[in-house]
Each structure stands twice: as structure tokens, then as C-alpha cells.
Scaffold this active site. Structure first.
Site, PDB file in Angstrom:
ATOM      1  NE  ARG A  30       7.222  -1.851  -7.293  1.00 51.85           N
ATOM      2  CZ  ARG A  30       6.711  -2.123  -8.489  1.00 51.85           C
ATOM      3  NH1 ARG A  30       5.583  -1.552  -8.890  1.00 51.85           N
ATOM      4  NH2 ARG A  30       7.323  -2.966  -9.304  1.00 51.85           N
ATOM      5  CB  ILE A  32       1.706   4.629  -0.873  1.00 53.57           C
ATOM      6  CG1 ILE A  32       1.728   5.853  -1.760  1.00 53.57           C
ATOM      7  CG2 ILE A  32       1.348   4.971   0.557  1.00 53.57           C
ATOM      8  CD1 ILE A  32       0.358   6.501  -1.935  1.00 53.57           C
ATOM      9  CB  VAL A  96      -5.719  -0.488   5.597  1.00 51.47           C
ATOM     10  CG1 VAL A  96      -6.768  -0.948   4.580  1.00 51.47           C
ATOM     11  CG2 VAL A  96      -5.075   0.829   5.153  1.00 51.47           C
ATOM     12  CG  HIS A 100      -2.787  -4.983   4.743  1.00 51.96           C
ATOM     13  ND1 HIS A 100      -3.874  -4.510   5.468  1.00 51.96           N
ATOM     14  CD2 HIS A 100      -1.706  -4.344   5.241  1.00 51.96           C
ATOM     15  CE1 HIS A 100      -3.456  -3.619   6.339  1.00 51.96           C
ATOM     16  NE2 HIS A 100      -2.137  -3.501   6.236  1.00 51.96           N
ATOM     17  CG  HIS A 102       3.033  -4.504   5.943  1.00 49.02           C
ATOM     18  ND1 HIS A 102       3.145  -3.206   5.512  1.00 49.02           N
ATOM     19  CD2 HIS A 102       1.922  -4.534   6.736  1.00 49.02           C
ATOM     20  CE1 HIS A 102       2.164  -2.468   6.025  1.00 49.02           C
ATOM     21  NE2 HIS A 102       1.412  -3.258   6.780  1.00 49.02           N
TER      22      HIS A 102
HETATM   23  P1  5GP Z   1      -1.230  -1.050   8.066  1.00 40.06           P
HETATM   24  O1  5GP Z   1      -0.709   0.179   8.748  1.00 40.06           O
HETATM   25  O2  5GP Z   1      -2.733  -1.094   8.091  1.00 40.06           O
HETATM   26  O3  5GP Z   1      -0.603  -2.343   8.513  1.00 40.06           O
HETATM   27  O4  5GP Z   1      -0.757  -0.924   6.545  1.00 40.06           O
HETATM   28  C1  5GP Z   1      -1.399  -0.131   5.605  1.00 40.06           C
HETATM   29  C2  5GP Z   1      -0.373   0.196   4.578  1.00 40.06           C
HETATM   30  O5  5GP Z   1      -1.039   0.688   3.427  1.00 40.06           O
HETATM   31  C3  5GP Z   1       0.612   1.287   5.001  1.00 40.06           C
HETATM   32  O6  5GP Z   1       1.930   0.765   5.018  1.00 40.06           O
HETATM   33  C4  5GP Z   1       0.428   2.382   3.968  1.00 40.06           C
HETATM   34  O7  5GP Z   1       1.641   2.988   3.587  1.00 40.06           O
HETATM   35  C5  5GP Z   1      -0.226   1.650   2.818  1.00 40.06           C
HETATM   36  N1  5GP Z   1      -1.112   2.493   2.022  1.00 40.06           N
HETATM   37  C6  5GP Z   1      -2.068   3.338   2.483  1.00 40.06           C
HETATM   38  N2  5GP Z   1      -2.690   3.958   1.462  1.00 40.06           N
HETATM   39  C7  5GP Z   1      -2.113   3.485   0.331  1.00 40.06           C
HETATM   40  C8  5GP Z   1      -2.336   3.744  -1.056  1.00 40.06           C
HETATM   41  O8  5GP Z   1      -3.190   4.541  -1.453  1.00 40.06           O
HETATM   42  N3  5GP Z   1      -1.556   3.075  -1.941  1.00 40.06           N
HETATM   43  C9  5GP Z   1      -0.605   2.177  -1.542  1.00 40.06           C
HETATM   44  N4  5GP Z   1       0.103   1.571  -2.495  1.00 40.06           N
HETATM   45  N5  5GP Z   1      -0.368   1.898  -0.234  1.00 40.06           N
HETATM   46  C10 5GP Z   1      -1.115   2.552   0.679  1.00 40.06           C
END
Ligand code: 5GP
Length: 115
Positions: A30, A32, A96, A100, A102
Site C-alpha cells: 500500500r 504510504i 523512487v 513501480h 501506482h
Molecule cells: P513515485 O513518486 O516515485 O511515482 O512514487 C513513489 C511512491 O512511493 C510515493 O507515492 C510514496 O508515497 C511511496 N512511498 C515512499 N516511501 C514509502 C514507504 O516507505 N512505504 C510505502 N508503503 N510507500 C512509500
């Protein structure tokens, strides 16, 4: 050697997060900071692909597997309808750099979440 991504650290149990689904190649958690009633992340265990374009070029079968798991989880955790988002590049909000997806489901009425 570069530092492990946050998702690899979750997979290895260094950072606590419930792994809600797992196959040989892919796992899901899930988010965070959820942006919808259901907000899951589907992640390949292999961290070598930084974004979906690299993944599509390097291992399209793995991308297909991620999409399949996204669909399964959207049905299990939501009503089966979902948005699948791959932020690609810092300018698009990617934070990140371990590819991944969403998976957003529920409460996705028009005008929300950039739709
Ligand atoms: P991005 O911004 O790279 O597309 O998505 C990274 C996602 O990872 C973000 O939506 C963020 O909330 C989630 N995220 C970052 N750190 C953590 C964590 O420690 N645990 C979880 N479950 N999600 C995380």
C-alpha cells in the site's frame, strides 16, 4: 555499488510495510501516502529498471506480469476499475527510481487525480 531502493529495502524487511501480494517476480504494497481509497504499488523484485520505458525495452514480460497483478489487486481491493500510473522522470513526479506502478481505485470521479 549504489544504495538499495526503498522498495528493495521493504522487500527485504529492512523497512516495515505489509507485502499484500507477491509472486516470483513482483510484489505489491500500500502506498504510504494514498491519493485514492485504494492506492497500491506494484513493483518488480528486480530493481535494475528505473522506469517503465526501461522495463518495456528490457523485459516486456515482466511489465505484463505487473499489469496482471494490478488488475487482480484492483478487483480484490476495489471494484475492479483502476488507474495505472507510472511516473517517469523527476519532472513528472517520480521520486523512487525503481520502476513501480501506482494502482488507484475507488473515488476516481472526474476531475480528481489528474483525470
Ligand atoms: P513515485 O513518486 O516515485 O511515482 O512514487 C513513489 C511512491 O512511493 C510515493 O507515492 C510514496 O508515497 C511511496 N512511498 C515512499 N516511501 C514509502 C514507504 O516507505 N512505504 C510505502 N508503503 N510507500 C512509500
Amino acid at each position: 555499488m549504489s544504495e538499495s531502493s526503498i522498495f528493495t529495502r521493504i522487500l527485504e524487511g529492512e523497512i516495515p510495510s505489509e507485502i499484500i501480494a507477491e509472486t516470483e517476480n513482483v510484489f505489491a504494497i500500500r502506498d504510504i501516502a494514498p491519493q485514492a481509497p485504494v492506492h497500491l504499488l506494484v513493483i518488480p523484485k528486480d530493481a535494475q529498471y528505473r522506469n517503465v520505458v526501461e522495463l518495456a525495452g528490457g523485459d516486456p514480460a515482466l511489465l505484463t506480469e505487473m499489469i496482471g497483478l494490478a488488475g487482480t489487486l484492483a478487483a480484490e481491493h476495489g471494484d475492479g476499475d483502476f488507474r495505472l500510473i507510472f511516473n517517469t522522470g523527476a519532472g513528472a513526479g517520480q521520486t523512487v527510481f525503481h520502476v513501480h506502478a501506482h494502482v488507484l481505485s475507488g473515488g476516481l470521479e472526474e476531475g480528481r487525480l489528474g483525470g
